[in-house]
Scaffold this motif. Structure first.
Motif, short mmCIF file in Angstrom:
data_model
loop_
_atom_site.label_atom_id
_atom_site.label_comp_id
_atom_site.label_asym_id
_atom_site.label_seq_id
_atom_site.Cartn_x
_atom_site.Cartn_y
_atom_site.Cartn_z
N ILE A 68 -3.19 -1.39 -2.60
CA ILE A 68 -4.03 -0.83 -1.56
C ILE A 68 -3.64 0.65 -1.35
O ILE A 68 -2.47 1.00 -1.30
N GLY A 111 -9.13 -0.57 -2.00
CA GLY A 111 -8.50 -1.42 -3.00
C GLY A 111 -9.49 -1.90 -4.02
O GLY A 111 -10.69 -1.58 -3.97
N GLU A 122 -4.00 3.51 1.40
CA GLU A 122 -4.33 3.76 2.81
C GLU A 122 -4.55 5.25 3.00
O GLU A 122 -3.65 6.06 2.75
N HIS A 132 0.80 -1.22 0.00
CA HIS A 132 0.00 0.00 0.00
C HIS A 132 0.84 1.27 0.00
O HIS A 132 2.04 1.25 0.25
N MET A 140 -8.56 1.49 4.36
CA MET A 140 -7.85 0.75 3.33
C MET A 140 -8.77 0.58 2.12
O MET A 140 -9.83 -0.05 2.21
N TRP A 157 -6.44 -7.85 3.39
CA TRP A 157 -6.01 -6.61 2.75
C TRP A 157 -4.48 -6.49 2.71
O TRP A 157 -3.92 -5.96 1.75
#
Length: 325
Positions: free
Chosen positions: A70, A52, A72, A12, A50, A64
């Protein structure tokens, strides 16, 4: 070198936001993100969201933290009510560093039309400048989002958000030799492709994980690259590595010299981060910069390491907060 198995992914990118009630609908409605996990930390006065893509069953069944791509979003409680609160998008005249995130889409012309119809603000439209195949839209906090086209399943006058990908995160680096040495030798990434812009005097290095033992560096063409997630783009403006007057880039977290925060970090995930962190410490005892060593911070089962420019990289497991809401 540390050992790298096929579980390593770029998981992420963290961006601070002012108001989740504004930012989350922006990303969900315009780009088809889903909120795949939410982690409130009331005692620390922040919440992590989060976001995605879940394009297939295999991805949707993964935690996740085991995925690529991802986003954040970090919200510090109360800043939404502070009229003076602003964030650094990394592209101003001062405190430059982080550049943008990039979303790859099926039909960039239609995506641009829809964003314009929704009154989204653009840093660069497709018709602006020399590059007619990319655009930059601004999110509610002023962060730049690059739009590129992968063209997979493209249909005229239509776009399908189920094809969108969180392709890459761009950060500027002072010395590509030092940066590549870190990302390749310490973190185990590989160079997908390099592109030199001789007229503008800068180079781009697209890096990430490829676990094929036969992979050859700088062998991934642009079309193939546009279909990936979890890429980090290193931008090198020529001459910074040898300029004694160059003071370096802002890492997104420092408030020194009146700087504002914005970008937080990138993150890699693997099945056994404790083992990996131990190997890094043993292999590079004097040359690695840990802001938080494994399991030694206020939040357990994570680590943070800094790259040569001071950008933070979080290290987590595929099981982190698996039971979170």
């Amino acid at each position: 070198m540390p050992s790298f198995d096929n579980s390593f992914v770029v998981n992420h990118t963290c961006l601070r936001i002012k108001d989740p009630k504004v930012s989350i609908p922006f990303y969900v409605d315009n780009f088809g993100f889903k909120v795949v996990a939410t982690f409130p930390f009331p005692e620390k006065k922040f919440t992590l969201y989060m976001l995605g893509y879940e394009h297939d069953q295999e991805t949707s069944h993964k935690n996740w933290s085991a995925r690529e791509g991802i986003l954040e979003l970090c919200h510090n409680h109360g800043v939404e009510d502070d009229d003076s609160y602003t964030l650094n998008n990394g592209n101003g005249a001062e405190h430059r560093g982080f550049g943008h995130i990039c979303i790859s889409v099926d039909n960039i012309n239609v995506v641009e039309e829809r964003l314009l119809a929704s009154n989204a603000k653009f840093q660069k439209k497709l018709s602006d400048g020399r590059q007619k195949d990319i655009a930059f839209v601004l999110d509610p906090n002023g962060y730049w989002i690059e739009l590129i086209q992968h063209g997979k399943g493209k249909v005229d006058i239509l776009t399908d958000q189920a094809t969108y990908l969180f392709n890459h995160t761009m950060i500027r680096v002072k010395d590509p030799v030092k940066s590549l040495e870190f990302y390749k030798n310490v973190l185990g990434m590989k160079v997908f492709r390099k592109h030199d812009h001789e007229n503008a005097k800068f180079s781009l290095y697209f890096i990430g994980y490829d676990h094929d033992s036969n992979f050859k560096e700088d062998s991934v063409d642009r079309d193939t690259s546009s279909l990936k997630q979890g890429i980090i783009e290193l931008t090198h403006n020529w001459g910074t590595e040898s300029d004694p007057e160059f003071k370096g880039y802002h890492n997104g977290n420092s408030t020194e010299g009146g700087a504002k925060q914005g970008f937080g970090h990138t993150c890699i995930s693997c099945k056994d981060p404790a083992k990996f962190c131990k190997e890094v410490e043993e292999e590079f005892p004097d040359s690695t910069d840990w802001s938080v060593k494994w399991n030694q911070g206020g939040m357990k089962n994570i680590a943070f390491i800094r790259d040569p420019d001071g950008y933070s990289i979080e290290i987590i497991s595929h099981e982190l907060f698996k039971d979170g809401n």
